[in-house]
Design a protein around this motif. Structure first.
Motif, PDB file in Angstrom:
ATOM      1  N   PHE A 106       0.751  -0.949   0.030  1.00  0.00           N
ATOM      2  CA  PHE A 106      -0.077  -0.142   0.107  1.00  0.00           C
ATOM      3  C   PHE A 106       0.809   1.137  -0.172  1.00  0.00           C
ATOM      4  N   VAL A 107       0.715   2.012  -0.873  1.00  0.00           N
ATOM      5  CA  VAL A 107       1.377   3.279  -1.040  1.00  0.00           C
ATOM      6  C   VAL A 107       0.326   4.590  -0.823  1.00  0.00           C
ATOM      7  N   GLY A 108       0.393   5.354   0.379  1.00  0.00           N
ATOM      8  CA  GLY A 108      -0.716   6.376   0.249  1.00  0.00           C
ATOM      9  C   GLY A 108      -0.467   7.454   1.564  1.00  0.00           C
ATOM     10  N   ASN A 109      -1.194   7.550   2.223  1.00  0.00           N
ATOM     11  CA  ASN A 109      -0.993   8.719   3.297  1.00  0.00           C
ATOM     12  C   ASN A 109      -1.930   8.434   4.270  1.00  0.00           C
ATOM     13  N   SER A 110      -2.406   9.342   5.241  1.00  0.00           N
ATOM     14  CA  SER A 110      -2.945   9.082   6.409  1.00  0.00           C
ATOM     15  C   SER A 110      -4.567   8.662   6.044  1.00  0.00           C
ATOM     16  N   ILE A 111      -4.948   8.654   4.841  1.00  0.00           N
ATOM     17  CA  ILE A 111      -6.229   8.086   4.608  1.00  0.00           C
ATOM     18  C   ILE A 111      -6.056   6.462   4.665  1.00  0.00           C
ATOM     19  N   THR A 112      -4.879   6.022   4.175  1.00  0.00           N
ATOM     20  CA  THR A 112      -4.440   4.379   4.256  1.00  0.00           C
ATOM     21  C   THR A 112      -4.073   4.197   5.582  1.00  0.00           C
ATOM     22  N   TYR A 113      -3.413   4.952   6.101  1.00  0.00           N
ATOM     23  CA  TYR A 113      -2.632   4.293   7.535  1.00  0.00           C
ATOM     24  C   TYR A 113      -3.589   4.548   8.751  1.00  0.00           C
ATOM     25  N   PHE A 114      -4.531   5.323   8.804  1.00  0.00           N
ATOM     26  CA  PHE A 114      -5.481   5.537   9.766  1.00  0.00           C
ATOM     27  C   PHE A 114      -6.092   4.162  10.152  1.00  0.00           C
ATOM     28  N   ASN A 115      -5.914   3.836  11.463  1.00  0.00           N
ATOM     29  CA  ASN A 115      -6.497   2.731  12.128  1.00  0.00           C
ATOM     30  C   ASN A 115      -5.783   1.494  11.599  1.00  0.00           C
ATOM     31  N   ASN A 116      -4.588   1.426  11.135  1.00  0.00           N
ATOM     32  CA  ASN A 116      -4.043   0.502  10.517  1.00  0.00           C
ATOM     33  C   ASN A 116      -4.843  -0.230   9.501  1.00  0.00           C
ATOM     34  N   MET A 117      -5.514   0.256   8.589  1.00  0.00           N
ATOM     35  CA  MET A 117      -6.274  -0.604   7.748  1.00  0.00           C
ATOM     36  C   MET A 117      -5.811  -1.381   6.851  1.00  0.00           C
ATOM     37  N   PRO A 118      -4.586  -1.069   6.176  1.00  0.00           N
ATOM     38  CA  PRO A 118      -3.927  -2.141   5.567  1.00  0.00           C
ATOM     39  C   PRO A 118      -3.727  -3.444   6.227  1.00  0.00           C
ATOM     40  N   PHE A 119      -3.517  -3.459   7.590  1.00  0.00           N
ATOM     41  CA  PHE A 119      -3.194  -4.661   8.429  1.00  0.00           C
ATOM     42  C   PHE A 119      -4.556  -5.383   8.954  1.00  0.00           C
ATOM     43  N   THR A 120      -5.600  -4.430   8.959  1.00  0.00           N
ATOM     44  CA  THR A 120      -6.989  -5.397   8.953  1.00  0.00           C
ATOM     45  C   THR A 120      -7.149  -5.763   7.992  1.00  0.00           C
ATOM     46  N   PHE A 121      -6.981  -5.577   6.611  1.00  0.00           N
ATOM     47  CA  PHE A 121      -7.011  -6.129   5.699  1.00  0.00           C
ATOM     48  C   PHE A 121      -6.262  -7.308   5.527  1.00  0.00           C
ATOM     49  N   GLU A 122      -5.222  -7.405   6.028  1.00  0.00           N
ATOM     50  CA  GLU A 122      -4.509  -8.525   6.222  1.00  0.00           C
ATOM     51  C   GLU A 122      -5.019  -9.725   6.934  1.00  0.00           C
ATOM     52  N   GLU A 123      -5.495  -9.275   7.804  1.00  0.00           N
ATOM     53  CA  GLU A 123      -6.074 -10.211   8.847  1.00  0.00           C
ATOM     54  C   GLU A 123      -7.607 -10.584   8.322  1.00  0.00           C
ATOM     55  N   ILE A 124      -8.344  -9.853   7.658  1.00  0.00           N
ATOM     56  CA  ILE A 124      -9.235 -10.495   6.896  1.00  0.00           C
ATOM     57  C   ILE A 124      -8.925 -11.425   5.935  1.00  0.00           C
ATOM     58  N   ALA A 125      -7.885 -11.223   5.071  1.00  0.00           N
ATOM     59  CA  ALA A 125      -7.553 -12.033   4.059  1.00  0.00           C
ATOM     60  C   ALA A 125      -7.088 -13.445   4.545  1.00  0.00           C
ATOM     61  N   ASN A 126      -6.317 -13.251   5.659  1.00  0.00           N
ATOM     62  CA  ASN A 126      -5.880 -14.614   6.366  1.00  0.00           C
ATOM     63  C   ASN A 126      -6.715 -15.457   7.176  1.00  0.00           C
ATOM     64  N   SER A 127      -7.901 -14.742   7.572  1.00  0.00           N
ATOM     65  CA  SER A 127      -9.037 -15.342   8.145  1.00  0.00           C
ATOM     66  C   SER A 127      -9.890 -16.087   7.057  1.00  0.00           C
ATOM     67  N   ASP A 173      -8.388 -17.791   4.574  1.00  0.00           N
ATOM     68  CA  ASP A 173      -7.529 -18.685   3.932  1.00  0.00           C
ATOM     69  C   ASP A 173      -6.900 -18.235   2.645  1.00  0.00           C
ATOM     70  N   GLU A 174      -6.577 -16.865   2.695  1.00  0.00           N
ATOM     71  CA  GLU A 174      -5.718 -16.191   1.586  1.00  0.00           C
ATOM     72  C   GLU A 174      -4.743 -15.895   2.111  1.00  0.00           C
ATOM     73  N   THR A 175      -3.495 -16.397   2.493  1.00  0.00           N
ATOM     74  CA  THR A 175      -2.441 -16.338   3.105  1.00  0.00           C
ATOM     75  C   THR A 175      -1.935 -14.789   2.454  1.00  0.00           C
ATOM     76  N   THR A 176      -1.804 -13.649   3.215  1.00  0.00           N
ATOM     77  CA  THR A 176      -1.170 -12.516   2.622  1.00  0.00           C
ATOM     78  C   THR A 176      -0.311 -11.875   3.576  1.00  0.00           C
ATOM     79  N   LYS A 177       0.443 -10.968   3.467  1.00  0.00           N
ATOM     80  CA  LYS A 177       1.365 -10.145   4.158  1.00  0.00           C
ATOM     81  C   LYS A 177       1.458  -8.783   3.177  1.00  0.00           C
ATOM     82  N   VAL A 178       1.173  -7.897   4.069  1.00  0.00           N
ATOM     83  CA  VAL A 178       1.258  -6.394   3.675  1.00  0.00           C
ATOM     84  C   VAL A 178       2.481  -5.556   4.073  1.00  0.00           C
ATOM     85  N   THR A 179       2.681  -4.743   3.296  1.00  0.00           N
ATOM     86  CA  THR A 179       3.649  -3.760   3.402  1.00  0.00           C
ATOM     87  C   THR A 179       3.057  -2.479   3.197  1.00  0.00           C
TER      88      THR A 179
END
Length: 412
Positions: free
Chosen positions: A27-48, A50-56
């Motif tokens: 993910f390349v963005g700004n505070s709209i992206t990083y607020f509340n750690n959104m990309p890592f919530t996406f990562e958790e949802i994907a892994n839950s 069964d889509e093994t996912t790693k976010v940077t």
């Protein structure tokens, strides 16, 4: 990194299946992206699911394409390669076209995308449609918000069409939710464009459904919201994305591979329907294979066969798989509606084609037993006197409806 995406179709029901390795997302963005750690919530949802996912994530407050297009740290991340998806979030005022004309933002998008593909030719790049914000609780405030979102949507469509990419419709999900119930706020306040935990959770669901094209409903990840809210946002994300893939340009410019087929007795004629193809490889499920674009294959016995078509494009590959029961399917089973007869059979000199309606919308192709195309014509009488003796197939194609019939005949 996954370079192969498997599309499994059993009895013509598509299920998108992931490979066993990890999906790597940047993910390349700004505070709209990083607020509340959104990309890592996406990562958790994907892994839950069964889509093994790693976010940077690379996100700095107040930045946009104007900053990322000249930031060496961004290009260092691109050079790492092995990204399956890269999300580019324009600055909020860039998306609205207020800080810079959208054509200028497009120029910077091209710089970013060109660099991405230089180091990641198989990466899928998508834009983040930002959700803007609401600035009051009056009817006029709602109208102004909806009008702003229309501008952002138009600009995201322009960016996507100009670079042949797609986008995650986060803003559309926010707008839909807010118009349904304005008591459910997705922002921190009326004067803050940043999403609150509910908004970030909805954004994470949208990204999951957009990338994997599978429902998010059923994920047990809650982040910091209630189970009821999570289920509501999952269902909303599924409806927004899966019901409108083409609106968000998903699969529009790089559609998944596909093929159709026509069965005649022990022979199957395959029709490659994949776009953007450099080469193909067919596995017929009985040990046979082909690199022809539209092959035919003769099976020695009836039974179930797993057919796979692998498309190669720009060094990347994708595979579609279909299971075919040769004993139960026929040309009628796959929807043929062409009423046709050929005679005489066996034939020595002239093969006649008798169609109920002799219109000039038909094309005829003759193949030998090895699948070699011998002749193509739109004539209803074909001189086969010079053909070697043996079995042949004639493929009748309605060029208007794309219906196909295949018949076997013998040259005496």
């Amino acid at each position: 990194m996954k370079k192969t995406v498997i599309l499994l179709l059993v009895i013509l029901n598509p299920i998108l299946c992931s490979a066993q390795d990890t999906t790597r997302v940047l993910f390349v963005g700004n505070s709209i992206t990083y607020f509340n750690n959104m990309p890592f919530t996406f990562e958790e949802i994907a892994n839950s699911l069964d889509e093994t996912t790693k976010v940077t994530m690379f996100a700095m407050g107040g930045t946009g394409f104007v900053d990322h297009a000249v930031n060496p740290l961004v290009f260092d991340l691109f050079r790492q390669g092995n990204w399956d998806f890269i999300v580019l979030q324009p600055g909020t005022y860039e998306a609205l076209g207020e800080s810079y004309p959208i054509e200028q933002t497009l120029f910077r998008a091209h710089i970013l995308v060109d660099s991405i593909y230089r180091y990641n030719p198989c990466t899928k790049v998508l834009y983040y449609e930002v959700p803007w914000g609401v600035f009051g609780d009056t009817h006029d405030d709602l109208i102004n918000y909806n009008n702003s979102m229309k501008i952002i949507l138009h600009n995201l469509e322009f960016l996507s069409d100009s670079t042949q990419l797609f986008f995650a419709p986060v803003g559309e999900a926010f707008m839909t939710s807010y118009n349904i119930d304005q008591d459910v706020s997705l922002w921190n306040s009326y004067t803050d464009i940043h999403p609150n935990p509910r908004g970030s959770y909805l954004a994470a669901c949208i990204f999951y459904v957009t990338m994997f094209q599978k429902p998010s409903l059923g994920s047990t990840v809650l982040s910091t919201i209630t189970a009821g809210e999570a289920a509501d946002f999952q269902e909303l994300a599924d409806n927004i994305v899966l019901g409108h893939l083409s609106d968000w340009r998903i699969n529009t410019y790089y559609p998944l591979p596909d093929f159709s087929y026509t069965i005649s007795s022990d022979t199957i004629f395959f029709n490659n329907q994949s776009h953007f193809t450099d080469s193909v490889f067919w596995d017929f499920g009985d040990g046979g294979s082909s690199q022809k674009l539209n092959p035919m294959h003769i099976y020695s016995s009836s039974g179930n066969y797993t057919i796979s078509l692998t498309r190669h494009f720009h060094g990347c590959e994708q595979t579609v798989i279909k299971d075919i029961n040769l004993s139960s399917l026929s040309s009628q089973d796959v929807g043929s509606k062409i009423q046709v007869k050929i005679y005489p059979n066996p034939v020595d000199k002239i093969l006649y084609i008798d169609l109920e309606r002799k219109e000039n919308i038909y094309q005829f192709e003759i193949y030998n037993q090895a699948g070699v195309l011998f002749h193509k014509t739109d004539e209803f009488r074909i001189n086969v006197s010079e053909y070697p003796g043996g079995f042949y197939f004639i493929k009748i194609i309605n060029t208007k409806s794309f219906e196909i019939e295949v018949l076997k005949w013998v040259k005496s």
